[in-house]
Design an enzyme around this catalytic site. Sequence first.
Site, PDB file in Angstrom:
ATOM      1  NE  ARG A   1      -4.217  -1.585   0.213  1.00 26.07           N
ATOM      2  CZ  ARG A   1      -5.384  -1.622   0.836  1.00 26.07           C
ATOM      3  NH1 ARG A   1      -5.714  -0.664   1.651  1.00 26.07           N
ATOM      4  NH2 ARG A   1      -6.209  -2.596   0.618  1.00 26.07           N
TER       5      ARG A   1
ATOM      6  NE  ARG B   1      -7.626   5.397   2.552  1.00 31.26           N
ATOM      7  CZ  ARG B   1      -8.527   4.596   3.118  1.00 31.26           C
ATOM      8  NH1 ARG B   1      -9.751   5.032   3.316  1.00 31.26           N
ATOM      9  NH2 ARG B   1      -8.195   3.380   3.497  1.00 31.26           N
TER      10      ARG B   1
ATOM     11  NE  ARG C   1     -10.162   7.496  -2.348  1.00 28.65           N
ATOM     12  CZ  ARG C   1     -11.339   7.890  -1.909  1.00 28.65           C
ATOM     13  NH1 ARG C   1     -11.642   9.182  -1.925  1.00 28.65           N
ATOM     14  NH2 ARG C   1     -12.209   7.021  -1.458  1.00 28.65           N
TER      15      ARG C   1
ATOM     16  CG  ASP D   1      -8.991  -3.377  -4.473  1.00 31.66           C
ATOM     17  OD1 ASP D   1      -8.479  -2.694  -3.577  1.00 31.66           O
ATOM     18  OD2 ASP D   1      -9.759  -4.331  -4.250  1.00 31.66           O
TER      19      ASP D   1
ATOM     20  CE1 TYR E   1     -13.209  -7.653   1.500  1.00 35.33           C
ATOM     21  CE2 TYR E   1     -11.506  -9.158   0.742  1.00 35.33           C
ATOM     22  CZ  TYR E   1     -11.901  -8.098   1.550  1.00 35.33           C
ATOM     23  OH  TYR E   1     -11.012  -7.510   2.397  1.00 35.33           O
TER      24      TYR E   1
HETATM   25  O1  CP3 Z   1       0.094  -1.699  -2.407  1.00 38.59           O
HETATM   26  C1  CP3 Z   1      -0.225  -0.819  -3.213  1.00 38.59           C
HETATM   27  O2  CP3 Z   1       0.203   0.358  -3.123  1.00 38.59           O
HETATM   28  C2  CP3 Z   1      -1.098  -1.181  -4.410  1.00 38.59           C
HETATM   29  C3  CP3 Z   1      -2.478  -0.942  -4.278  1.00 38.59           C
HETATM   30  C4  CP3 Z   1      -3.435  -1.898  -3.592  1.00 38.59           C
HETATM   31  C5  CP3 Z   1      -4.728  -1.475  -3.210  1.00 38.59           C
HETATM   32  N1  CP3 Z   1      -5.436  -2.554  -2.783  1.00 38.59           N
HETATM   33  C6  CP3 Z   1      -5.226  -0.107  -3.317  1.00 38.59           C
HETATM   34  C7  CP3 Z   1      -6.353   0.300  -2.477  1.00 38.59           C
HETATM   35  C8  CP3 Z   1      -3.355  -3.265  -3.316  1.00 38.59           C
HETATM   36  C9  CP3 Z   1      -2.170  -4.209  -3.489  1.00 38.59           C
HETATM   37  C10 CP3 Z   1      -4.623  -3.667  -2.810  1.00 38.59           C
HETATM   38  C11 CP3 Z   1      -4.966  -5.048  -2.470  1.00 38.59           C
HETATM   39  C12 CP3 Z   1      -6.164  -5.321  -1.647  1.00 38.59           C
HETATM   40  N2  CP3 Z   1      -7.412  -4.773  -1.777  1.00 38.59           N
HETATM   41  C13 CP3 Z   1      -6.229  -6.293  -0.634  1.00 38.59           C
HETATM   42  C14 CP3 Z   1      -5.106  -7.215  -0.258  1.00 38.59           C
HETATM   43  C15 CP3 Z   1      -4.023  -6.508   0.468  1.00 38.59           C
HETATM   44  C16 CP3 Z   1      -4.332  -6.216   1.891  1.00 38.59           C
HETATM   45  O3  CP3 Z   1      -4.274  -5.028   2.244  1.00 38.59           O
HETATM   46  O4  CP3 Z   1      -4.579  -7.151   2.618  1.00 38.59           O
HETATM   47  C17 CP3 Z   1      -7.532  -6.279  -0.110  1.00 38.59           C
HETATM   48  C18 CP3 Z   1      -8.056  -7.151   1.011  1.00 38.59           C
HETATM   49  C19 CP3 Z   1      -8.273  -5.337  -0.863  1.00 38.59           C
HETATM   50  C20 CP3 Z   1      -9.727  -5.026  -0.737  1.00 38.59           C
HETATM   51  C21 CP3 Z   1      -9.921  -3.611  -0.389  1.00 38.59           C
HETATM   52  N3  CP3 Z   1      -9.687  -2.554  -1.223  1.00 38.59           N
HETATM   53  C22 CP3 Z   1     -10.360  -3.090   0.854  1.00 38.59           C
HETATM   54  C23 CP3 Z   1     -10.708  -3.923   2.064  1.00 38.59           C
HETATM   55  C24 CP3 Z   1     -10.383  -1.702   0.718  1.00 38.59           C
HETATM   56  C25 CP3 Z   1     -10.846  -0.685   1.706  1.00 38.59           C
HETATM   57  C26 CP3 Z   1      -9.768  -0.537   2.736  1.00 38.59           C
HETATM   58  C27 CP3 Z   1      -9.458   0.893   2.999  1.00 38.59           C
HETATM   59  O5  CP3 Z   1      -8.305   1.156   3.348  1.00 38.59           O
HETATM   60  O6  CP3 Z   1     -10.378   1.737   2.879  1.00 38.59           O
HETATM   61  C28 CP3 Z   1      -9.920  -1.373  -0.578  1.00 38.59           C
HETATM   62  C29 CP3 Z   1      -9.754  -0.039  -1.150  1.00 38.59           C
HETATM   63  C30 CP3 Z   1      -8.370   0.361  -1.512  1.00 38.59           C
HETATM   64  N4  CP3 Z   1      -7.532  -0.385  -2.291  1.00 38.59           N
HETATM   65  C31 CP3 Z   1      -7.720   1.575  -1.172  1.00 38.59           C
HETATM   66  C32 CP3 Z   1      -6.464   1.550  -1.784  1.00 38.59           C
HETATM   67  C33 CP3 Z   1      -5.410   2.613  -1.783  1.00 38.59           C
HETATM   68  C34 CP3 Z   1      -8.326   2.703  -0.366  1.00 38.59           C
HETATM   69  C35 CP3 Z   1      -9.266   3.409  -1.291  1.00 38.59           C
HETATM   70  C36 CP3 Z   1      -9.421   4.881  -0.986  1.00 38.59           C
HETATM   71  O7  CP3 Z   1     -10.300   5.181  -0.181  1.00 38.59           O
HETATM   72  O8  CP3 Z   1      -8.685   5.683  -1.594  1.00 38.59           O
END
Ligand code: CP3
Length: 362
Positions: A33, A37, A46, A83, A160
């Site tokens: 990540r 944010r 964003r 994602d 999910y």
């Molecule tokens: O690592 C990186 O920089 C690459 C980007 C990346 C994102 N999601 C961007 C994202 C990666 C590798 C993921 C994978 C992902 N997505 C996982 C597996 C990794 C982990 O963290 O366990 C999972 C379970 C998801 C599903 C997902 N996507 C969730 C549960 C959420 C909400 C969580 C949150 O922080 O709000 C997302 C959204 C998401 N994916 C965000 C980002 C940067 C936040 C979105 C935002 O509000 O800008």
Amino acid sequence: MALPVAADDPRRTRFLRALRREPTDTTPVWLMRQAGRYLPEYRATRARAGSFLVLAKTPELACAVTLQPLLRYDLDAAILFSDILTIPDAMGLGLGFTEGEGPHFARPVRSAADIARLGVPDPEGPLRYVMDAVRLARRELDDRVPLIGFAGSPWTLACYMVEGAGSRDFARVKAMAWNDPASLHRLLGTLAQAVADYLAAQVAAGAQALMVFDTWGGLLAPSMFAEFSLRYLAEIAQRLRAHPHAGSVPLILFAKGVHGSGQLEALADTGCTALGVDWTIPLGEARQRVGARVALQGNLDPTALHAGPAAIEHEVAALLQAFGPHPGHVFNLGHGITPGVDPERVAVLVEAVHRLGQRTAA
Ligand code: CP3
């Protein structure tokens, strides 16, 4: 990128060399990540996009966000901004994100009939926006550092898809495992094929390493993990190994919360190149258990980024020492960076890994 990097700059190859357990000048580092944010420039992009999904589905914006952390920090790899839920979205489940609540699906998968309807999406069809983002990012990176492509594991995607949203315990998919294992296996088999095709297509589009996130593997008791997750991780590794283009590309498996007796060893035996490890297992113990079979990636507690600079440096030194003077360590957090982290602390971390890693790098 901001600066061209000389052809012999070690940053071009450190990460891939460490994954292959070859000697490096210092320990490579990237952060799960790393685009997200906690970065004000991410929040600005964003906001311009209007939503996370528009950001992820617009290749130019996804590429710009992929590069943001590399413009700030001396990281050794870029990870595609996307994602894990792109695959179920492409299968027709209707992905949405609610502010503050995370992902949800309009059409969750609850029955054998729902599962029978699912097809394997063409990566250059409904997922073409991901491949376009990979192509763009690879071009913009210009070989400064390697680009990582990724996907979710079949089990974590099924969590999910069956629940229809995030959950603390994903009780619905676990109930399916007990009450209708044949349907769950059918779903996981479809997902294994979809994930392998998707990752191979990312390689064709330019990804130089691959990572599979099994974020919810740790919800399963060991015997259920073996049956409902490990088996499909191994299938993906085997499919990729047999693939004409993706066969030699390093594959990192990250199964969060999975390191019980025999489990790390079994993950290392899937045919993957490296294991991601979370922060709840001592890195030295993980290294001892997998020996020189695979590289290890990890495993600083993500909350350590809330500590002061001296404490961060201390933790980095302790982790480097715990891994020891062997090749095959990629420094990372044990899970993703959280939104409240001060970007200055990330700079402290990356600098400390490169400075202190010179002593331990083999
Ligand atoms: O690592 C990186 O920089 C690459 C980007 C990346 C994102 N999601 C961007 C994202 C990666 C590798 C993921 C994978 C992902 N997505 C996982 C597996 C990794 C982990 O963290 O366990 C999972 C379970 C998801 C599903 C997902 N996507 C969730 C549960 C959420 C909400 C969580 C949150 O922080 O709000 C997302 C959204 C998401 N994916 C965000 C980002 C940067 C936040 C979105 C935002 O509000 O800008």
